[in-house]
Design an enzyme around this catalytic site. Sequence first.
Site, PDB file in Angstrom:
ATOM      1  N   SER A 148       0.845  -1.187   0.000  1.00  0.00           N
ATOM      2  CA  SER A 148       0.000   0.000   0.000  1.00  0.00           C
ATOM      3  C   SER A 148       0.884   1.241   0.000  1.00  0.00           C
ATOM      4  O   SER A 148       2.033   1.195   0.459  1.00  0.00           O
ATOM      5  CB  SER A 148      -0.885   0.011   1.256  1.00  0.00           C
ATOM      6  OG  SER A 148      -1.541   1.255   1.424  1.00  0.00           O
ATOM      7  N   TYR A 161      -1.539  -0.543  10.595  1.00  0.00           N
ATOM      8  CA  TYR A 161      -1.622  -0.893   9.175  1.00  0.00           C
ATOM      9  C   TYR A 161      -0.390  -0.388   8.430  1.00  0.00           C
ATOM     10  O   TYR A 161       0.230  -1.116   7.651  1.00  0.00           O
ATOM     11  CB  TYR A 161      -2.895  -0.295   8.565  1.00  0.00           C
ATOM     12  CG  TYR A 161      -3.091  -0.616   7.106  1.00  0.00           C
ATOM     13  CD1 TYR A 161      -3.585  -1.858   6.711  1.00  0.00           C
ATOM     14  CD2 TYR A 161      -2.802   0.325   6.124  1.00  0.00           C
ATOM     15  CE1 TYR A 161      -3.779  -2.159   5.374  1.00  0.00           C
ATOM     16  CE2 TYR A 161      -2.993   0.030   4.784  1.00  0.00           C
ATOM     17  CZ  TYR A 161      -3.480  -1.210   4.411  1.00  0.00           C
ATOM     18  OH  TYR A 161      -3.662  -1.505   3.083  1.00  0.00           O
TER      19      TYR A 161
END
Length: 242
Positions: A148, A161
């Site tokens: 990501s 995350y």
Amino acid sequence: MEQPNKASLTGQVAVITGAGRGIGAAIAAKIAGLGAAVVLCGRTRGPLAATAEVISKAGGRAQAFECDVTDRRSVEALAAHVDQTLGRIDILVNNAGVGGFGGPLHQLAPQSWDQVLNTNLRGVYYCIRAFAPMMIGARAGHIINISSLAGKNALPNGAAYAASKWGLNGLSYSVAEELRVHNIRVSVVCPGSVDTELSPHAGKDKAKMLQPEDVAHTVAMLVTQAPQSFVSEILLRPTQKP
């Protein structure tokens, strides 16, 4: 083992984690459409079976296998199944992941930290540990880790995350150096916000966000690249900022 040409992955086997929906399902459909037999992995059989049915109706080959990437024995059972039934693995896409956007880190419950890190990072380790020896034996293979842009930039209220994706990027670069001597190519894909169920994406225009098919197209480019080179990292952004 033959290298794929730009039009076909016929005869190859791909294992895709988190393949029941979203990005994983899109990647599976794309890879199957290029001729590979795909093994769809996830914790719940229902979505996997639905993805397999869509691929089958389109003329592709797919099978579903329940697997929890946070459980080493579950991953090892998956690898044994692939080895025994298909006899090879050419493409491993580590896509399974969970979000973690519940507020500042100091308020995050330890079990939430464990869930995010165990799925997004430890699970990739388990999968590479289980499947890389098969690729080494064949002296060929592709490992694609779906990361990501949160692994490149600060993400307030999503520190766990972000940490998992920063860690995944470092893991990917390091493993790429370890495995290139065996003719195995390791790449990491870092998309921006994708229109999936992973997170609410509050305030973003879905019409401008990346779609799962955009990530799938990127993976297809990587696994059909000419054999003398590989792309170690792709940063994928929408044309218009959502």
